[in-house]
Design a protein around this motif. Structure first.
Motif, mmCIF file in Angstrom:
data_model
loop_
_atom_site.group_PDB
_atom_site.id
_atom_site.type_symbol
_atom_site.label_atom_id
_atom_site.label_comp_id
_atom_site.label_asym_id
_atom_site.label_seq_id
_atom_site.Cartn_x
_atom_site.Cartn_y
_atom_site.Cartn_z
ATOM 1 N N ALA A 114 -21.680 44.347 56.656
ATOM 2 C CA ALA A 114 -22.401 44.587 55.404
ATOM 3 C C ALA A 114 -22.025 45.912 54.764
ATOM 4 O O ALA A 114 -22.272 46.113 53.561
ATOM 5 N N HIS A 139 -14.195 46.242 50.449
ATOM 6 C CA HIS A 139 -13.353 45.056 50.300
ATOM 7 C C HIS A 139 -11.976 45.345 50.900
ATOM 8 O O HIS A 139 -11.389 46.386 50.650
ATOM 9 N N ASP A 194 -22.167 36.760 58.842
ATOM 10 C CA ASP A 194 -22.046 36.338 57.450
ATOM 11 C C ASP A 194 -20.569 36.079 57.136
ATOM 12 O O ASP A 194 -19.864 36.948 56.621
ATOM 13 N N ARG A 254 -19.393 36.638 53.526
ATOM 14 C CA ARG A 254 -19.099 38.031 53.201
ATOM 15 C C ARG A 254 -17.713 38.423 53.716
ATOM 16 O O ARG A 254 -16.956 39.112 53.030
ATOM 17 N N THR A 282 -15.165 36.608 51.270
ATOM 18 C CA THR A 282 -15.104 37.108 49.893
ATOM 19 C C THR A 282 -14.754 38.591 49.828
ATOM 20 O O THR A 282 -14.221 39.062 48.824
ATOM 21 N N SER A 283 -15.037 39.325 50.907
ATOM 22 C CA SER A 283 -14.645 40.739 50.950
ATOM 23 C C SER A 283 -13.282 40.925 51.602
ATOM 24 O O SER A 283 -12.794 42.055 51.737
#
Length: 342
Positions: free
Chosen positions: A251, A255, A272, A275, A278-279
């Protein structure tokens, strides 16, 4: 000889007399001087679920050590009596695809010293010469005894370039502390260490952490704000094996961030993955040391002034092993050393 043995399939260890190990033509016999107590040894002592599955008794424990060669087999070259040595505790098959390609740390048939075969918590230990590391330069005996976990820290910390990067380390156990020292020495811009032990976080400050954060009363995001980080951490080194630690790390990554994961979880847990995708976060699993590139890196780091002294917080004679193991299991200090010369 005296040795610390897991004699019975129940909690505890026993200091008993066992035969000295015999060596073959390609082996080396080593008089043990110092050993380090590892988390693996604590698992075997407590006889938890992992130990019950993986260990067969009786077994001499121990895989972190430094000693002096007393005898070398007839086929051994470049190692002689009197050499001060450590040992790579992962014994590999030498025949699989990875071994033949020079990637011995990826061998699928690895046997662990002090886990799958008798180890170094003894007055003498035998190893194949191919697993022996000769200390060509002077190294403090206590530091030399912990080259095995130091190698875990170096392998993890140097998985990705660190110069100018913001580094998050979750877990201030001995290996996390050594990784913090390596990251600082290697040129990281900021080094943040998290834990729930104030004593261990104080050790993190001593080895050079810019911020040591107790996550029982604060959040990693608070640390980011304190340091003025706007986009998250570039590099994550997960050393705790705790689900909440990895989730919090993910978290708080930038990126394209990169995570090296050494901490071994006790069971499966969700993360996650959206996450991570997408990161565009990279996660790399780490186990053991690269043979022997990591060992060269360790020696060079020490030669270059890296100081591991603050990480070693307990020193005991081997006959005081009960007190030493209690210290190591407390979760409040750093590395604990057993002296086999007294």
């Amino acid at each position: 000889m005296k040795a610390l043995v897991k004699e019975q399939a129940k909690p505890g260890l026993w200091l008993v007399d066992v035969p000295e190990p015999e060596i073959g033509p390609g082996d080396v016999l080593i008089k043990v001087l110092r050993t380090g107590i590892c988390g693996t040894d604590l698992h075997i002592r407590s006889w938890d679920g992992w130990a019950r599955r993986c260990v067969r008794t009786p077994l001499v424990l121990g895989h972190e050590f430094v000693g002096e060669v007393v005898e070398a087999g007839r086929d051994v070259v470049d190692i002689k009596a009197g050499d001060r040595v450590g040992g790579e505790g992962h014994l590999v098959c030498g025949k699989c695809r990875n071994c033949l390609a020079g990637r011995r740390h990826l061998c699928r048939a690895t046997v662990g010293l002090g886990v799958g075969r008798d180890g170094a918590f003894a007055e003498y230990v035998a190893l194949p010469a191919s697993n022996v590391w000769v200390h060509r330069l002077p190294v403090d005996l206590d530091v030399a005894a912990i080259f095995d976990p130091f190698g875990n820290a170096v392998h993890t910390a140097l998985s990705f370039p660190l110069v100018g990067e913001d580094v998050l380390i979750t877990g201030a156990g001995p290996i996390g502390l050594m990784a913090a020292a390596v990251a600082r020495h290697a040129g990281a811009r900021n080094v943040v260490v998290t834990d729930v032990s104030d004593e261990r976080l104080e050790l993190a400050r001593k080895v050079g952490a810019d911020l040591a954060l107790n996550v029982s009363d604060g959040e990693i995001a608070d640390g980011q704000r304190e340091l003025g980080l706007r986009e998250g951490f570039d590099i994550g080194l997960e050393m705790s094996g705790r689900p909440e630690a990895l989730r919090d790390m993910i978290a708080n990554m930038t990126h394209g961030g990169r995570i090296a994961m050494l901490g071994l979880p006790a069971e499966e847990f969700p993360v996650d993955w959206a996450r991570i995708v997408t990161s565009m976060i990279t996660i790399k699993g780490i186990y053991g040391r690269e043979m022997f590139e990591t060992w060269y890196a360790m020696s060079v780091l020490l030669e270059g002034g890296l100081d591991l002294a603050p990480v070693i917080t307990g020193r005991y004679g081997y006959r005081d092993f009960e007190e030493a193991f209690a210290d190591a299991a407390s979760g409040r200090g750093g590395k604990v050393i057993l002296d086999w010369t007294r």
